[in-house]
Design an enzyme around this catalytic site. Structure first.
Site, PDB file in Angstrom:
ATOM      1  N   CYS A  32      46.043  34.562  38.228  1.00 52.28           N
ATOM      2  CA  CYS A  32      45.865  35.244  36.955  1.00 52.28           C
ATOM      3  C   CYS A  32      45.790  34.180  35.869  1.00 52.28           C
ATOM      4  O   CYS A  32      46.761  33.479  35.603  1.00 52.28           O
ATOM      5  CB  CYS A  32      47.046  36.197  36.754  1.00 52.28           C
ATOM      6  SG  CYS A  32      47.453  36.549  35.051  1.00 52.28           S
ATOM      7  N   CYS A  35      48.105  34.257  32.725  1.00 55.63           N
ATOM      8  CA  CYS A  35      49.504  33.951  33.054  1.00 55.63           C
ATOM      9  C   CYS A  35      49.795  32.481  32.787  1.00 55.63           C
ATOM     10  O   CYS A  35      50.900  32.102  32.429  1.00 55.63           O
ATOM     11  CB  CYS A  35      49.804  34.278  34.517  1.00 55.63           C
ATOM     12  SG  CYS A  35      49.675  36.038  34.898  1.00 55.63           S
TER      13      CYS A  35
END
Lengths: 107, 119
Positions: A32, A35
């Site tokens: 991700c 993130c």
């Protein structure tokens, strides 16, 4: 204890739900992208509020049980727990001030 | 791990990179100013394509990935991106987005470099 330590499906109850101070949980996953942008912000928050809150991170790929239990969909999701209850959350890559303002409400 | 598998994975990654570059141009969107974000998301999409047959968004948590692929909503480019140019993964950013960079292309070498740094 100035950086975000990892928690798991197994340790979540002890580390988060039974914590005596409010806990910020960073729900993240390895692939991700955003993130990666939130991680340093979370580290800064951990340093700034050291002693007042606990800051932990949970890998949703490896710990799907907790992630599903709290209905995590979009990641990163930052969730605040106080007294064993989820009290607030912030979704997505946010600036430090947004996160700090949300946290301040629960100190 | 076999070399054939590694070759396939690299091919998928390259096809995701090509897709992303073309799609950014077509939609007038740009990659993130932090290009490691772009590299990681492309890698995540390629992994899902290899595992599931579709590039499911790597910035979501799913109860059941196979069911989500069939549902198609979060297959890249997802419905929010196609309808409103919204990509919470920060892969495709409109020029006014605070994290938007200036690039619509990315080097394979750089993507591989980011992947190696994560090992």
């Amino acid at each position: 204890m100035s950086s975000a330590s990892p928690v798991t499906d197994t340790s979540f109850k002890d580390d988060v739900l039974e914590s005596e101070v409010p806990v910020l949980v960073d729900f993240w996953a390895p692939w991700c992208g955003p993130c990666r942008m939130v991680a340093p912000v979370v580290e800064e928050i951990a340093e700034q509020y050291e002693g007042q809150i606990k800051v932990v991170k949970l890998n949703t790929d490896e710990n799907p049980q907790v992630a599903s239990q709290y209905g995590i969909r979009s990641i990163p999701t930052l969730m605040i727990f106080k007294g064993g209850q989820r009290v607030d959350m912030v979704v997505g890559a946010v600036p430090k001030t947004t996160l700090a303002n949300t946290l301040e409400k629960y100190l | 791990m076999t070399t054939a598998k590694t070759g396939n994975q690299n091919q998928t990654l390259e096809s995701m990179k090509n897709f992303a570059e073309q799609y950014a141009q077509r939609t007038g969107t740009y990659f993130c100013s932090d290009t490691s974000v772009t590299a990681v998301v492309l890698e995540g999409l390629a992994k899902h394509k290899d595992q599931l047959g579709c590039p499911l968004c790597p910035c979501r948590h799913y109860e059941d990935k196979e069911a989500e692929v069939k549902n198609t909503f979060w297959n890249c480019p997802c419905v929010p991106m196609r309808e409103r140019r919204e990509c919470h993964c920060l892969l495709f950013l409109t020029p006014d987005h605070p994290f938007a960079g200036k690039e619509q292309s990315i080097e394979m070498d750089y993507i591989n470099q980011v992947r190696d740094s994560m090992k």
